[in-house]
Write an enzyme that holds these catalytic residues in place. Structure first.
Site, PDB file in Angstrom:
ATOM      1  N   CYS A   1       0.861  -1.177   0.000  1.00  0.00           N
ATOM      2  CA  CYS A   1       0.000   0.000   0.000  1.00  0.00           C
ATOM      3  C   CYS A   1       0.900   1.230   0.000  1.00  0.00           C
ATOM      4  CB  CYS A   1      -0.840   0.025   1.269  1.00  0.00           C
ATOM      5  SG  CYS A   1      -1.716  -1.513   1.546  1.00  0.00           S
TER       6      CYS A   1
ATOM      7  N   ARG B   1       1.443   1.843  -5.994  1.00  0.00           N
ATOM      8  CA  ARG B   1       1.692   0.869  -4.931  1.00  0.00           C
ATOM      9  C   ARG B   1       0.444   0.090  -4.544  1.00  0.00           C
ATOM     10  NH1 ARG B   1       6.490   2.026  -2.097  1.00  0.00           N
ATOM     11  NH2 ARG B   1       5.683   0.898  -0.316  1.00  0.00           N
TER      12      ARG B   1
ATOM     13  N   TRP C   1      -3.832  -1.867  -1.302  1.00  0.00           N
ATOM     14  CA  TRP C   1      -3.845  -3.112  -2.069  1.00  0.00           C
ATOM     15  C   TRP C   1      -4.237  -4.176  -1.062  1.00  0.00           C
ATOM     16  CZ3 TRP C   1      -0.571  -7.640  -2.379  1.00  0.00           C
ATOM     17  CH2 TRP C   1      -0.777  -8.400  -3.537  1.00  0.00           C
TER      18      TRP C   1
ATOM     19  N   ASN D   1       0.957   0.251   6.312  1.00  0.00           N
ATOM     20  CA  ASN D   1       1.416  -0.600   5.217  1.00  0.00           C
ATOM     21  C   ASN D   1       2.184  -1.740   5.877  1.00  0.00           C
ATOM     22  OD1 ASN D   1       2.448  -1.665   2.838  1.00  0.00           O
ATOM     23  ND2 ASN D   1       4.085  -0.170   2.682  1.00  0.00           N
ATOM     24  N   GLY D   2       1.763  -2.964   5.645  1.00  0.00           N
ATOM     25  CA  GLY D   2       2.425  -4.110   6.274  1.00  0.00           C
ATOM     26  C   GLY D   2       1.409  -5.117   6.738  1.00  0.00           C
TER      27      GLY D   2
ATOM     28  N   GLU E   1       9.799 -14.303 -19.339  1.00  0.00           N
ATOM     29  CA  GLU E   1       9.505 -12.900 -19.038  1.00  0.00           C
ATOM     30  C   GLU E   1       8.538 -12.308 -20.068  1.00  0.00           C
ATOM     31  OE1 GLU E   1       9.659 -11.035 -16.648  1.00  0.00           O
ATOM     32  OE2 GLU E   1       9.565  -9.009 -17.439  1.00  0.00           O
TER      33      GLU E   1
ATOM     34  N   LYS F   1       4.964 -10.666 -18.972  1.00  0.00           N
ATOM     35  CA  LYS F   1       4.588  -9.286 -19.307  1.00  0.00           C
ATOM     36  C   LYS F   1       3.214  -9.255 -19.968  1.00  0.00           C
ATOM     37  CE  LYS F   1       6.556  -6.910 -17.579  1.00  0.00           C
ATOM     38  NZ  LYS F   1       7.549  -7.474 -16.727  1.00  0.00           N
TER      39      LYS F   1
ATOM     40  N   GLU G   1       0.449 -10.023 -17.398  1.00  0.00           N
ATOM     41  CA  GLU G   1       0.284  -8.982 -16.381  1.00  0.00           C
ATOM     42  C   GLU G   1      -0.602  -7.832 -16.830  1.00  0.00           C
ATOM     43  OE1 GLU G   1       4.097  -8.143 -13.656  1.00  0.00           O
ATOM     44  OE2 GLU G   1       4.523  -8.042 -15.783  1.00  0.00           O
TER      45      GLU G   1
ATOM     46  N   HIS H   1       6.964 -31.738 -25.537  1.00  0.00           N
ATOM     47  CA  HIS H   1       6.595 -32.651 -24.456  1.00  0.00           C
ATOM     48  C   HIS H   1       5.229 -32.317 -23.867  1.00  0.00           C
ATOM     49  CE1 HIS H   1      10.519 -34.546 -24.597  1.00  0.00           C
ATOM     50  NE2 HIS H   1      10.993 -33.325 -24.797  1.00  0.00           N
TER      51      HIS H   1
ATOM     52  N   LYS I   1       2.901  -2.931  -7.330  1.00  0.00           N
ATOM     53  CA  LYS I   1       4.277  -2.753  -7.795  1.00  0.00           C
ATOM     54  C   LYS I   1       5.256  -3.577  -6.967  1.00  0.00           C
ATOM     55  CE  LYS I   1       7.625  -0.907 -10.121  1.00  0.00           C
ATOM     56  NZ  LYS I   1       7.911  -1.715 -11.322  1.00  0.00           N
TER      57      LYS I   1
HETATM   58  C1  G6P Z   1       5.593  -7.607  -8.128  1.00  0.00           C
HETATM   59  C2  G6P Z   1       5.651  -6.722  -9.363  1.00  0.00           C
HETATM   60  C3  G6P Z   1       6.661  -7.294 -10.361  1.00  0.00           C
HETATM   61  C4  G6P Z   1       8.017  -7.478  -9.703  1.00  0.00           C
HETATM   62  C5  G6P Z   1       7.925  -8.344  -8.438  1.00  0.00           C
HETATM   63  C6  G6P Z   1       9.232  -8.331  -7.656  1.00  0.00           C
HETATM   64  O1  G6P Z   1       5.015  -8.813  -8.444  1.00  0.00           O
HETATM   65  O2  G6P Z   1       4.377  -6.603  -9.964  1.00  0.00           O
HETATM   66  O3  G6P Z   1       6.794  -6.410 -11.466  1.00  0.00           O
HETATM   67  O4  G6P Z   1       8.892  -8.080 -10.602  1.00  0.00           O
HETATM   68  O5  G6P Z   1       6.904  -7.823  -7.582  1.00  0.00           O
HETATM   69  O6  G6P Z   1       9.471  -7.017  -7.214  1.00  0.00           O
HETATM   70  P1  G6P Z   1      10.880  -6.438  -6.840  1.00  0.00           P
HETATM   71  O7  G6P Z   1      10.615  -5.048  -6.362  1.00  0.00           O
HETATM   72  O8  G6P Z   1      11.436  -7.316  -5.740  1.00  0.00           O
HETATM   73  O9  G6P Z   1      11.745  -6.486  -8.051  1.00  0.00           O
END
Ligand code: G6P
Length: 626
Positions: free
Chosen positions: A2, A27, A75, A104-105, A499, A503, A506, A522, A621
């Site tokens: 958050c 966030r 969040w 936050n936490g 990756e 992407k 997401e 396979h 994020k």
């Molecule tokens: C979340 C984000 C990702 C990110 C991951 C790890 O899932 O949506 O984009 O790669 O966290 O975050 P970090 O800050 O540790 O790279």
């Protein structure tokens, strides 16, 4: 995760809080709320959805005035994203005053505390752990907010960054942290507290950063009753531990420009961050390549060079996109440094009683430096004797502070939820790390010189890839109605395929799978039907011919082939329906380029499907809870 923001000072708090929430919205964006405190009491506003809904509410109320306030963008973790569960949460003191908290936490012992407080007569309205904390502070309040917060935090298990007010003290803001980030900006006649610097930098560059278990009491009030509306105001702050031991904290200068966090002329942060990669990678590499000596210079590692050269094993750990960077790091460290390496999801590593032998180096990879699982995995390995390294973007973040040595990414703040430039920065740093060790062991000077020369050209190479953005957009348009995609690669480009798929999932909500190209046979090949987009990373290298065979297999089943290929490969058009080209570089450096067209594929797909690129549903994020 958050975002929290709080203000005490000489200006009206509400507009400042809304502006800060907008900067922190990346966030978390399920719901938002604020509390404004005056001599007359506490005014709470909450809204489900984006910060703009809260802003409309505050504007239409018209009477949300006051120069002390706290706010939050959420969040959801405990309890769904409803108005009742939105922060701030409140508790009532014995003398009838309101304590408000944004948090936050996660409070781990909230159930026990909830039971205890309910027996004392507290009526809970939400399902959140934060309401338990507000009730506890109110319960322990005897006319001194700082003391009540300190006492409450001594009872709490878990992680927190909090900002707290009580309307009996309408010029006092108390904040504290353990495990979740929090910084305090010292502005003109005011203090601004926020989860990260982006919400502070437009007001001040003077900050103090709290450490775990530290509490700050921030006061701002008019010198006399006539100056309440204008100034001069006197301000004063004090920092202690939760046991009330004074801790003098240094004021630091924030290394962040407002321009870095502004959207400028871009429609989305994600596009901005993709497009600024040449500059970001130039910053990342600056001063780290010594062409004269053919050496990598990493100041943050120099004190640990002996341990690095003698390392017996690397464990790389991360989550999400950073995990994919770590997988590439695994290839790089084994290939270039010739040290056994394995990348593990931090969330798995930490709970499986890992074996840490002598000479093991744990390397945590993280953009934010705050991902809860990555931090916990780092601690676990450290406790078992590993040397701890970090490849982190956010300066001064928890992971950066807990490592023994590290290399900052230096790619600038990343706001878009889907990580792009930080990923490329992570891979660049891991490449430098592998070369740093390799050069000191067995890698011939000539080979290192060649890698370094290519790294030096990387910003220009990236620029060439970015110039294909319109072409990539046109290609994606052809497949935009398809709901299943495959991403395939071999060797260094296998993690790039993972990756690319992540992407796309997401931000465009299209189902995609990434895997080693050979693995397709396979099982997943059964998924390929007429017209299914299959993305192959088919660059020139040791496995090029094998990838071409895999392409033929996918094509024979009706797959439409999108290839990422090497510039100058004239035959690839006969194998693929669409091609994106990257400049020719040695195999270990290819992920730094091949990942970029896939970022653009995901971006254009999300825009074409009409999604909110920077705030994808259900995502945050940085995930600061387990
Ligand atoms: C979340 C984000 C990702 C990110 C991951 C790890 O899932 O949506 O984009 O790669 O966290 O975050 P970090 O800050 O540790 O790279």
């Amino acid at each position: 995760m958050c975002g929290i923001i709080a203000y005490v000072g000489s200006k009206p708090a509400a507009p400042l809080l809304v502006e800060g929430l907008k900067r922190l919205e990346y966030r978390g964006y399920d719901s938002a709320g604020m509390a404004i405190v005056t001599d007359q009491g506490t005014r709470i506003l909450k809204a489900v959805g984006r910060v703009s809904v809260l802003e409309d509410q505050a504007n239409s109320a018209g009477d949300v005035v006051g120069r002390l306030g706290i706010a939050h963008t959420r969040w959801a973790t405990h309890g769904g994203p409803t108005q009742v569960n939105a922060h701030p949460h409140t508790g009532t003191t014995a003398d009838g005053h309101t304590v408000s908290v944004v948090h936050n936490g996660i409070i781990e012992n909230h159930s026990t505390l909830r039971k205890y407080l309910a027996e004392k007569g507290h009526k809970f309205v939400s399902e959140t752990d934060t309401e338990v904390l507000s009730a506890l502070i109110a319960q322990l309040y005897h006319g001194d907010l700082e003391a009540a917060v300190q006492s409450a935090l001594r009872e709490i298990k878990g992680a927190y960054a909090i900002a707290v007010t009580c309307d009996r003290e309408p010029h006092t803001l108390v904040c504290a942290r353990k495990g979740s980030p929090l910084i305090i900006g010292i502005a003109d006649q005011a203090y601004i507290v926020a989860s990260d610097a982006s919400a502070i930098v437009s007001h001040t560059t003077q900050v103090i950063t709290l450490d775990d278990y530290q509490v700050a009491k921030l006061c701002a009030g008019p010198n006399d009753s006539n100056t309440a509306a204008g100034g001069p105001w006197s301000v004063d702050f004090k920092t202690t531990t939760i046991d009330n031991v004074p801790v003098p904290l240094e004021i630091q200068e924030l290394e962040l420009d407002l321009e870095q966090i502004e959207l400028g002329s871009y429609p989305h942060y994600m596009l901005k961050e993709i497009m600024e990669q040449p500059e970001a990678i130039r910053d990342c590499l600056r001063g780290r390549i010594d062409m004269r000596e053919a050496r990598v210079v990493l100041g943050g590692l120099s004190a640990r060079t002996r341990e690095l050269v003698r390392a017996k094993r690397f464990v790389l750990t991360a989550q999400g996109t950073a995990y994919h960077a770590g997988l590439i790091g695994e290839y790089l460290i084994e290939d270039l440094a010739r040290v056994p390496a394995r990348c593990e999801y931090a969330s798995e590593f930490r709970y499986r009683n890992p074996i840490i032998e002598d000479g093991t180096i744990i390397t945590a990879i993280s953009q934010s430096g705050e991902t809860a699982d990555t931090l916990a995995a780092l601690r676990e390995a450290k406790e078992r004797g590993a040397l701890a390294l970090g490849a982190v973007n956010a300066v001064g973040s928890s992971i950066a502070r807990e490592t023994d040595a590290g290399v900052y990414l230096r790619v600038g703040p990343e706001i878009g939820v889907a990580s792009t430039k930080a990923f490329v920065g992570q891979v660049a740093v891991l490449t430098l790390l592998a070369l740093y060790i390799g050069r000191r062991k067995h890698l011939p000077e000539l080979a290192v010189r060649e890698y370094l020369a290519e790294l030096d050209r990387l910003p220009a190479h990236i620029q060439r890839v970015l110039e294909q953005s319109d072409h990539i957009n046109q290609c994606v348009q052809q497949y935009i109605d398809r709901n299943n995609w495959l991403f395939l690669g071999r060797g260094y480009n296998y993690p790039v395929a993972l990756e690319g798929a992540l992407k796309l999932k997401e931000i465009s909500y299209i189902h995609a799978e990434g895997m080693p190209a050979a693995e397709m046979k396979h099982g997943p090949i059964a998924l390929i039907d007429d017209g299914m987009p299959v993305v192959f990373i088919a660059t020139k290298g040791s496995q090029y011919e094998k990838v071409l065979s895999n392409i033929a297999e996918a094509r024979a089943r009706g797959g439409r082939i999108i290839a990422v290929a090497t510039e100058g490969d004239d035959t690839i058009h006969s194998h693929a329906d669409s091609v994106f080209f990257v400049p020719a570089v040695p195999e270990p450096l290819q992920p730094l380029l091949t990942s970029i067209p896939l970022q653009l594929v995901a971006y254009h797909a999300a825009v074409l499907r009409g999604h909110d690129v920077d705030k994808p549903r259900n995502l945050a994020k940085s995930v600061t809870v387990e």
